[in-house]
Design an enzyme around this catalytic site. Sequence first.
Site, PDB file in Angstrom:
ATOM      1  N   PRO A  20     115.742  39.144-110.616  1.00 59.19           N
ATOM      2  CA  PRO A  20     114.671  39.774-111.411  1.00 59.19           C
ATOM      3  C   PRO A  20     114.757  41.298-111.370  1.00 59.19           C
ATOM      4  O   PRO A  20     114.940  41.881-110.310  1.00 59.19           O
ATOM      5  CB  PRO A  20     113.389  39.300-110.709  1.00 59.19           C
ATOM      6  N   HIS A  80     116.373  43.805-101.763  1.00 56.82           N
ATOM      7  CA  HIS A  80     115.929  44.417-103.018  1.00 56.82           C
ATOM      8  C   HIS A  80     117.009  45.375-103.547  1.00 56.82           C
ATOM      9  O   HIS A  80     116.704  46.394-104.160  1.00 56.82           O
ATOM     10  CB  HIS A  80     114.611  45.173-102.783  1.00 56.82           C
ATOM     11  N   ARG A  88     116.666  49.094-102.462  1.00 58.08           N
ATOM     12  CA  ARG A  88     115.661  49.946-103.125  1.00 58.08           C
ATOM     13  C   ARG A  88     114.382  50.103-102.314  1.00 58.08           C
ATOM     14  O   ARG A  88     113.538  50.918-102.644  1.00 58.08           O
ATOM     15  CB  ARG A  88     115.292  49.354-104.488  1.00 58.08           C
ATOM     16  N   ARG A 115     129.184  42.822-106.387  1.00 57.49           N
ATOM     17  CA  ARG A 115     129.890  43.561-107.455  1.00 57.49           C
ATOM     18  C   ARG A 115     131.205  42.881-107.829  1.00 57.49           C
ATOM     19  O   ARG A 115     131.838  43.273-108.797  1.00 57.49           O
ATOM     20  CB  ARG A 115     130.217  44.999-106.989  1.00 57.49           C
ATOM     21  N   ARG A 161     122.110  44.572-110.486  1.00 59.87           N
ATOM     22  CA  ARG A 161     122.701  45.702-111.220  1.00 59.87           C
ATOM     23  C   ARG A 161     123.966  45.303-111.975  1.00 59.87           C
ATOM     24  O   ARG A 161     124.259  45.889-113.023  1.00 59.87           O
ATOM     25  CB  ARG A 161     122.998  46.842-110.253  1.00 59.87           C
TER      26      ARG A 161
HETATM   27  C1  FNR Z   1     115.020  45.250-108.789  1.00 59.81           C
HETATM   28  N1  FNR Z   1     114.662  44.177-107.988  1.00 59.81           N
HETATM   29  C2  FNR Z   1     113.491  43.513-108.212  1.00 59.81           C
HETATM   30  N2  FNR Z   1     113.142  42.444-107.425  1.00 59.81           N
HETATM   31  C3  FNR Z   1     112.006  41.755-107.669  1.00 59.81           C
HETATM   32  O1  FNR Z   1     111.725  40.789-106.961  1.00 59.81           O
HETATM   33  N3  FNR Z   1     111.195  42.109-108.709  1.00 59.81           N
HETATM   34  C4  FNR Z   1     111.462  43.165-109.517  1.00 59.81           C
HETATM   35  O2  FNR Z   1     110.726  43.463-110.452  1.00 59.81           O
HETATM   36  C5  FNR Z   1     112.625  43.929-109.241  1.00 59.81           C
HETATM   37  N4  FNR Z   1     112.912  45.040-109.964  1.00 59.81           N
HETATM   38  C6  FNR Z   1     114.097  45.697-109.777  1.00 59.81           C
HETATM   39  C7  FNR Z   1     114.414  46.786-110.573  1.00 59.81           C
HETATM   40  C8  FNR Z   1     115.641  47.390-110.436  1.00 59.81           C
HETATM   41  C9  FNR Z   1     115.983  48.558-111.318  1.00 59.81           C
HETATM   42  C10 FNR Z   1     116.584  46.914-109.503  1.00 59.81           C
HETATM   43  C11 FNR Z   1     117.964  47.510-109.384  1.00 59.81           C
HETATM   44  C12 FNR Z   1     116.256  45.862-108.685  1.00 59.81           C
HETATM   45  C13 FNR Z   1     115.600  43.680-106.960  1.00 59.81           C
HETATM   46  C14 FNR Z   1     116.544  42.654-107.578  1.00 59.81           C
HETATM   47  O3  FNR Z   1     115.871  41.473-107.877  1.00 59.81           O
HETATM   48  C15 FNR Z   1     117.695  42.293-106.617  1.00 59.81           C
HETATM   49  O4  FNR Z   1     117.184  41.951-105.366  1.00 59.81           O
HETATM   50  C16 FNR Z   1     118.711  43.427-106.483  1.00 59.81           C
HETATM   51  O5  FNR Z   1     118.957  44.032-107.731  1.00 59.81           O
HETATM   52  C17 FNR Z   1     120.006  42.884-105.913  1.00 59.81           C
HETATM   53  O6  FNR Z   1     120.905  43.912-105.652  1.00 59.81           O
HETATM   54  P1  FNR Z   1     122.077  44.341-106.653  1.00 59.81           P
HETATM   55  O7  FNR Z   1     122.713  43.080-107.159  1.00 59.81           O
HETATM   56  O8  FNR Z   1     121.433  45.132-107.722  1.00 59.81           O
HETATM   57  O9  FNR Z   1     122.957  45.152-105.784  1.00 59.81           O
END
Ligand code: FNR
Length: 379
Positions: A80, A275, A278, A310, A330
């Site tokens: 998500p 996450h 993040r 990745r 991502r």
């Molecule tokens: C997220 N992620 C995230 N998770 C979640 O539970 N709800 C959300 O709304 C979001 N929003 C979100 C925005 C953005 C810009 C990013 C990059 C990530 C976390 C996401 O679900 C997931 O855990 C990570 O993106 C996994 O890492 P990689 O694959 O981006 O490295």
Amino acid sequence: MGLDRAASIDDLRLRAKKRIPRFAFDLVDGGAENERNLRRNCEAFEEVELSPRYMVDVSEINTQTILFDQTFAAPFGMAPIGMLNAFWPDADLTLARLCKAQNIPYVASSAASTTLEDLAEAAEDNGWFQLYVSSNADVTEGLIGRAEVAGYTKLVVTADVPAAGKRDRDIRNQLSVPFRFTPEVVAQCMLNPRWALTSLRHGTPNVANYADLLQSATSYADVQKTLITPSFTWDDLKRLRARWKGKLLVKGILHPKDAEICADLGCDGIVVSNHGGRQVAFGPPTIKALPAIVDAVAGRMLLILDSGIRRGADILRAKALGADFSFAGRAFAFGVGAGGQPGAERAFEILQLELIRALGQLGAPNFEDVGPCHLSRVQ
Ligand code: FNR
């Protein structure tokens, strides 16, 4: 560079970076504080070595995976992501449709820039719904009720946001809610006319599921209160478990004890996730957190891993260490940012072809058979 010359997810990222204004690119690309976890997530995968086995017939490779009695074409799905239409217009629907077309799960964020109803229609039975628990119980219940009516049968409750992450890039870019067109933002948009024009056509993205509630928000604090809560506890999870009749997964688990409590409470799965780096900069990369969690709860519920995927081989590394399935966030976002729908398709293709090739090279024709026996014993 044409999309067919993008050899890797990193190539797609670079292409997206060239097409998207910096403030919007950073919103997705960035991580918490000094971004240590963002970097470590990827580096830690590289430290996991697998030992190829030869003289195995790998003329037929099978990546099919069954989750909760549903057969998917590949052992990875879309994590998500909130507000993704700010990264590239219509990214949400593009990715939901991609996941349906390629037959992989799509997890709709409760903070998506498209309503959960529209995403359910696009992802059909491949759509799962991710829930942020709000500090207002009515808001949480409203989302759950809507998700039920929209036909979702899998609820992914995100646990790792007791506070919003501090993302230094967003602060430097002066991202604000409600969104403000500062002179710098306007200048960045002018440097990326295709993004600007497409965005203009689609309108300013918002957190669509909460659009009415957020109309009166004047500060980021207001938005945060609506979206998340610092007081989400195990008792709340117990209530959610009793409330939601479908499959329930908890996302953001890093500690084996938390994984055990999820299993004890009757959750159907967890997502071992930080996450995507993040939320905090001080925690473990997920691939490092995984083994202790596997020791604690393997066999009791579905184990999914995300954060830092990745390469197709990363999905194999996670499986070898005990994760049944992986999510990528991502990787898909960079694809859609690099080239809209064809870019999203390219992201899927890169991961899937890398995975198939790696399975052949590992001597493991069935993804399901990858396990600890494939870990390198070389120290
Ligand atoms: C997220 N992620 C995230 N998770 C979640 O539970 N709800 C959300 O709304 C979001 N929003 C979100 C925005 C953005 C810009 C990013 C990059 C990530 C976390 C996401 O679900 C997931 O855990 C990570 O993106 C996994 O890492 P990689 O694959 O981006 O490295």
